[in-house]
Write an enzyme that holds these catalytic residues in place. Structure first.
Site, short mmCIF file in Angstrom:
data_model
loop_
_atom_site.label_atom_id
_atom_site.label_comp_id
_atom_site.label_asym_id
_atom_site.label_seq_id
_atom_site.Cartn_x
_atom_site.Cartn_y
_atom_site.Cartn_z
N HIS A 160 0.81 -1.23 0.00
CA HIS A 160 0.00 0.00 0.00
C HIS A 160 0.83 1.27 0.00
O HIS A 160 0.29 2.35 0.17
CB HIS A 160 -0.92 0.04 1.22
CG HIS A 160 -1.96 -1.02 1.24
ND1 HIS A 160 -3.25 -0.80 0.79
CD2 HIS A 160 -1.91 -2.31 1.63
CE1 HIS A 160 -3.95 -1.92 0.93
NE2 HIS A 160 -3.16 -2.85 1.44
N LYS A 163 -9.30 13.56 4.56
CA LYS A 163 -8.33 12.46 4.55
C LYS A 163 -7.36 12.71 5.69
O LYS A 163 -7.40 13.78 6.30
CB LYS A 163 -7.58 12.41 3.22
CG LYS A 163 -7.00 13.79 2.80
CD LYS A 163 -6.29 13.74 1.46
CE LYS A 163 -7.19 13.76 0.25
NZ LYS A 163 -7.18 12.54 -0.54
N ARG A 164 -6.47 11.75 5.99
CA ARG A 164 -5.47 12.01 7.00
C ARG A 164 -4.65 13.25 6.62
O ARG A 164 -4.47 13.54 5.43
CB ARG A 164 -4.54 10.79 7.17
CG ARG A 164 -5.21 9.63 7.88
CD ARG A 164 -5.59 10.00 9.31
NE ARG A 164 -4.42 10.07 10.16
CZ ARG A 164 -4.01 9.09 10.97
NH1 ARG A 164 -4.69 7.98 11.07
NH2 ARG A 164 -2.93 9.25 11.71
N LYS A 167 -0.04 14.82 1.15
CA LYS A 167 -1.41 15.02 0.66
C LYS A 167 -1.70 16.50 0.40
O LYS A 167 -2.71 16.85 -0.20
CB LYS A 167 -2.41 14.43 1.65
CG LYS A 167 -2.30 12.90 1.81
CD LYS A 167 -3.28 12.37 2.84
CE LYS A 167 -3.07 10.91 3.18
NZ LYS A 167 -3.74 9.98 2.24
N THR A 171 -8.91 6.25 -1.76
CA THR A 171 -10.22 5.61 -1.90
C THR A 171 -11.33 6.63 -1.66
O THR A 171 -12.43 6.48 -2.16
CB THR A 171 -10.38 4.43 -0.91
OG1 THR A 171 -9.82 4.82 0.35
CG2 THR A 171 -9.65 3.21 -1.41
N LYS A 173 -15.19 7.52 -3.46
CA LYS A 173 -16.46 7.80 -2.77
C LYS A 173 -17.06 9.11 -3.27
O LYS A 173 -18.27 9.21 -3.50
CB LYS A 173 -16.24 7.86 -1.25
CG LYS A 173 -15.77 6.52 -0.66
CD LYS A 173 -15.18 6.65 0.74
CE LYS A 173 -14.37 5.41 1.08
NZ LYS A 173 -13.52 5.58 2.29
C1 26Q Z 1 3.13 0.92 10.62
C2 26Q Z 1 4.05 0.63 11.61
C3 26Q Z 1 3.84 1.01 12.92
C4 26Q Z 1 2.66 1.67 13.23
C5 26Q Z 1 1.73 1.96 12.25
C6 26Q Z 1 1.97 1.59 10.94
C7 26Q Z 1 0.98 1.91 9.88
C8 26Q Z 1 -0.38 1.88 10.13
C9 26Q Z 1 -1.28 2.19 9.15
C10 26Q Z 1 1.39 2.25 8.61
C11 26Q Z 1 0.48 2.55 7.62
C12 26Q Z 1 -0.88 2.52 7.88
C13 26Q Z 1 -1.88 2.86 6.87
C14 26Q Z 1 -1.62 3.08 5.60
C15 26Q Z 1 -2.66 3.46 4.64
O1 26Q Z 1 -3.81 3.68 5.01
N1 26Q Z 1 -2.32 3.53 3.34
C16 26Q Z 1 -3.30 3.89 2.34
O2 26Q Z 1 -3.90 2.69 1.85
C17 26Q Z 1 -4.99 2.97 1.01
C18 26Q Z 1 -5.64 1.65 0.64
O3 26Q Z 1 -4.84 0.96 -0.27
C19 26Q Z 1 -4.54 3.76 -0.21
O4 26Q Z 1 -5.68 4.12 -0.94
C20 26Q Z 1 -3.77 5.01 0.21
O5 26Q Z 1 -3.22 5.64 -0.94
C21 26Q Z 1 -2.66 4.64 1.18
O6 26Q Z 1 -2.02 5.80 1.66
#
Ligand code: 26Q
Length: 841
Positions: free
Chosen positions: A370, A561-562, A567, A669, A673
């Site tokens: 991702h 979004k975050r 972004k 995503t 929407k």
């Molecule tokens: C990793 C290590 C330690 C703590 C937290 C994490 C962690 C947690 C969540 C790293 C990444 C995430 C989330 C990532 C994320 O949401 N990525 C998004 O995924 C979507 C679905 O594929 C994409 O549409 C987005 O582009 C992408 O940013």
């Protein structure tokens, strides 16, 4: 509430779908489960009573589905994800059961408002953003398409924090989502398993003279599964989401207690339970916290034990057949420790040879990537891995040894390649590279949008692609139209169904039929009415919660979004300040009014992201209250953006902001929407924007900014942000105002670090894209003036959004990767006196 007339019971109270049956069940639950007479019921009692009423219908479907899976012996998907951002269950289950309107009527008959009851639900926020929500959409689609599937994850006691805004700054509040209980889950205490940590390994030969490794752990924790039934749309099939909670192995360590160490014993209990206490609130950033690795291993180990029990004991299959009967999809590398864990179970516990075990393992897993951001790729210090999971480190090193031998054979003498591909990063402190481990240990690897997969195979995983091109494929993300259109946009749903029937809800490509109506003035007008109604609802929410009055005829320009530098929410702010200055310089000139709406959380430790939130609010404070502006611009920051709050946002958008620097957003995503709900997009050629533009037609999409190649070229040639500042007077004025305290009178230097980051580094090329963005926004305003043309474009966006249904994504996964047979679940009427049709194996 009025009393109900007694009716003759002809349907089962727990499964029947008639209006009267549902009403009776609701009252029974209120009385017996909540212990309330209707007159004394609180809103929460009413919500719980209705939730239990609907849960019964879910459980009915789920038990029959489980039975059908067992009978058919079909291959099952396990979707492993550290996050499932499900959103509220009640409304969604009503839609999927086709009961929304009937329950609305039932509640009305009691003098109750279904909306208010739905609002009672505290959503399970067990995810950060896109990745977690994707897992939830995929469950919905897998079940709807009758693919046997189970979601496996972590039951965090505290999900993503609640956000409050105080004085313009984000404040984090603990998310206590379980405070009032959770009616949707069933704890399965009897299915608990043990998960081991730490200790050391003992090697030797067993009685048959076979080499054998024994892992002697220093800590053992219980994993207790909590099951939530997941319904599909208009199907009898139902599945489960199984989330693991950590508990102490014994509720008390009596040995320690007897020795008088009461606090030591309690300490152990607390330490065990800490593992699933809280979700790490980082997205797109790797935080190498030990507890995070423990969380990952905890849920993965419990899941694999569960999977093997199902395969060996329940289905009675030989272990060697695992990959034929089960496929495990890894949602990013968060569950990638599953690769060595399965090897350990096969070799150490089930006595398979290394080669046989490796064959099973690498044919069981598939991995979805991702992110391309280097700072987000997971890597764990080797020292930490060895301390926490000593046996796994040995296995990883052995996997790596065999793998590098393979690379050497394929590419003799290519030392650099070996070092790039190695699972171990040994430049200085040694790390385990989880993406490399997941790629080596999987039979399929995919990116989440065409552009992202292209960059994955040409850059981040290029060496692996050269070695195994057939492993790689693209699976563009999708979102479920059930939640994101049918549930959150009832008006639009009715309008669409009125015109083209309801087949689109299960086959979103049918939205194409709407194209027949783009020339129909009456339909265009209804289209506009539906949007206006949604805008009014959002406007009144904003008025009630933030005391800001917004013009429903202005462009609702939304970025939710975050919050992250890549972004580029601050690029959006630069546009706002530009418009502000233009009006101030020329107050009499005609101007297309805009309402800028933002929402999103910043990682608590991400200083710059928090500063961006403060900046949005600070600019809003000035712009919203400047008499010269006369309400022509409003800036709104919606606090606590989550699934619940988002559902009133997408329907109300005219313009969707998808403005990341090209090459950084894997897919996005939210962009999908918005498109489904008829918003037009202003966006860069990044992630799935590329495909959205392709689908809706470039004349119906506002594109701006540098492409991935141009970004690369500019950076290679030495990017100098200052030159853009010096050459562009409008841009310079905006930055000077922000930097010098125009929006922070009490603290003039507040935003200087933010502006300096742009002037001196600008890693995400805001200044380079500024002019192109502003010109594009001018075209948006121009286009909005012709409402007929705008409504046509809006309708075409919805009509051509079919590709972005998660049903299509899941079909792609199943056709190319999982290859599961779909199951038809029949739902015999439940009869309490005859349960012979339910076999308990
Ligand atoms: C990793 C290590 C330690 C703590 C937290 C994490 C962690 C947690 C969540 C790293 C990444 C995430 C989330 C990532 C994320 O949401 N990525 C998004 O995924 C979507 C679905 O594929 C994409 O549409 C987005 O582009 C992408 O940013």
């Amino acid at each position: 509430m009025p009393s109900v007339k007694p009716v003759i019971q002809h349907e089962d109270d727990r499964t029947g779908l008639d209006l009267e049956t549902l009403k009776r069940a609701f009252l029974d639950n209120l009385f017996f489960l909540q212990g309330r007479y209707p007159a004394a019921a609180t809103k929460n009692d009413l919500y719980m009573a209705l939730a239990y009423t609907i849960r019964d219908r879910c459980i009915h479907r789920w038990l029959y589905s489980q039975n059908a899976y067992l009978d058919s012996d079909a291959k099952v998907v396990g979707y492993l994800s550290a996050e499932f951002l499900m959103g509220p269950h009640l409304g969604n289950n009503l839609i999927n059961l086709g009961l929304f309107e009937k329950i609305e009527e039932a509640m009305e008959d009691f003098g109750l408002d279904l909306k208010e009851i739905l609002d009672q639900e505290e959503e399970p926020g067990l995810g950060n953003g896109g990745l977690g929500r994707l897992a939830a959409c995929y469950l919905d689609s897998m079940v709807t398409q009758n693919i046997p599937a189970v979601g496996y994850g972590i039951r965090y006691e505290f999900g993503i924090f609640d956000q409050e805004i105080k004085n313009g700054w984000q404040v984090e509040i603990t998310d206590r989502w379980l405070k009032y209980g959770n009616p949707w889950e069933l704890p399965r205490i009897e299915a608990a398993v043990e998960v081991k940590f730490g200790g050391y390994t003992d090697k030797g030969f067993d009685e048959n003279n076979h080499y054998h490794v024994n892992w002697i752990p220093s800590e053992v924790v219980q994993a207790v599964p909590y099951d939530t039934p997941i319904l599909g749309y208009q199907t009898n099939n139902a599945s489960i989401l199984r989330l693991w909670k950590a508990e102490a192995c014994e509720s008390f360590d009596f040995q320690r207690f007897n020795m008088g160490n009461y606090f030591g014993a309690v300490d152990d209990k607390v330490r065990s339970e800490n593992i699933t206490k809280v979700l790490y609130p980082n997205d797109s950033q790797m935080a190498g916290k030990e507890l995070r690795l423990k969380q990952q291993y905890f849920f993965v180990s419990a899941t694999l034990q569960d999977v093997l029990r199902y395969h060996l004991t329940l289905r009675k299959h030989p272990i060697g057949l695992l990959a034929e009967k089960i496929t495990l999809q890894l949602n990013d590398t968060h569950p990638a420790i599953a690769v060595p864990e399965l090897m350990r179970l096969l070799v150490d516990v089930h006595a398979m040879t290394w080669d046989d075990a490796w064959d099973v393992t690498k044919n069981t897993f598939a991995y979805t990537n991702h992110t391309l951001l280097p700072e987000a790729l997971e890597k764990w210090p080797m020292e930490m891995m060895g301390r926490l999971l000593p046996r796994h480190l040995e296995i990883i090193l052995e996997i790596n040894y065999h793998f590098l031998e393979e690379v050497k054979a394929r590419f003799p003498g290519d030392i650099d390649r070996l070092s790039r591909m190695s699972i171990i990063d040994d430049h200085g402190e040694k790390y385990i590279r989880m993406a490399n481990l997941a790629t080596v240990g999987s039979y399929a690897v995919n990116g989440v949008a065409a552009l992202h997969t292209e960059l994955l195979t040409s850059k981040v995983l290029h060496d692996f692609y050269e070695m195994w091109p057939e492993k790689f494929s693209n699976k563009t993300n999708g979102v479920t139209p059930r939640r994101w259109v049918v549930l959150n946009n009832r008006k639009l749903t009715r309008l669409i169904t009125d015109k083209i029937g309801d087949g689109w809800i299960k086959d979103l490509s049918q939205l194409k039929k709407l194209e027949l109506f783009v020339g129909d003035k009456k339909v265009l007008n209804s289209w506009k009415e539906a949007k206006l109604a949604a805008k009014k609802e959002l406007a009144s929410y904003i008025q009630d919660h933030l005391n800001i009055r917004v013009d429903v005829n202005s462009i609702f320009d939304i970025q939710v979004k975050r919050i992250h530098e890549y972004k580029r929410q601050h690029l959006n702010v630069l546009h706002i300040v530009t418009l502000y200055n233009r009006i101030k310089e020329n107050p009499g000139k005609k101007f297309v009014p805009r309402t800028f709406i933002f929402g999103g959380k910043a990682a608590p430790g991400y200083f710059m992201a928090k500063m961006m939130i403060k900046l949005i609010n600070a600019v809003g404070e000035v712009v919203n209250n400047d008499p010269v502006i006369k309400d022509r611009i409003k800036v709104v920051f919606l606090p606590d953006f989550n699934v619940t709050n988002s559902q009133r946002v997408y329907p109300a958008a005219d313009l969707s902001e998808q403005i990341s620097m090209a090459g950084k957003e894997a897919s996005g995503t939210g962009n999908m929407k918005f498109t489904m709900n008829g918003a037009l997009t202003i966006g860069t050629l990044d992630g799935a924007n590329v495909e959205i533009r392709e689908e809706v037609g470039k004349e119906n999409f506002f594109i701006f900014g540098l492409t991935v190649e141009e970004v690369q070229e500019l950076k290679n040639n030495g990017y100098n942000p200052r030159s853009y500042y010096e050459e562009n007077a409008e841009l310079r004025k905006c930055l000077d105002m922000i930097s010098s305290g125009y929006f922070s009178r009490d603290e003039p230097g507040l935003f200087k670090p933010l502006v300096d980051a742009l002037l001196y580094h600008d890693d995400y090329l805001l200044l380079a894209d500024y002019q192109s963005y502003i010109e594009c926004q001018d075209r948006v305003s121009e286009a909005y003036k012709d409402q007929e043309v705008w409504q046509k474009m809006s309708m075409l966006n919805t009509a051509r959004s079919g590709k972005f249904s998660s049903d299509r994504s899941i079909q792609d996964y199943n056709d190319d990767i999982w290859k599961c047979k779909r199951i038809n679940v029949s739902l015999p009427e439940y009869n309490p006196h005859d349960r012979t049709n339910i076999k308990l194996k």
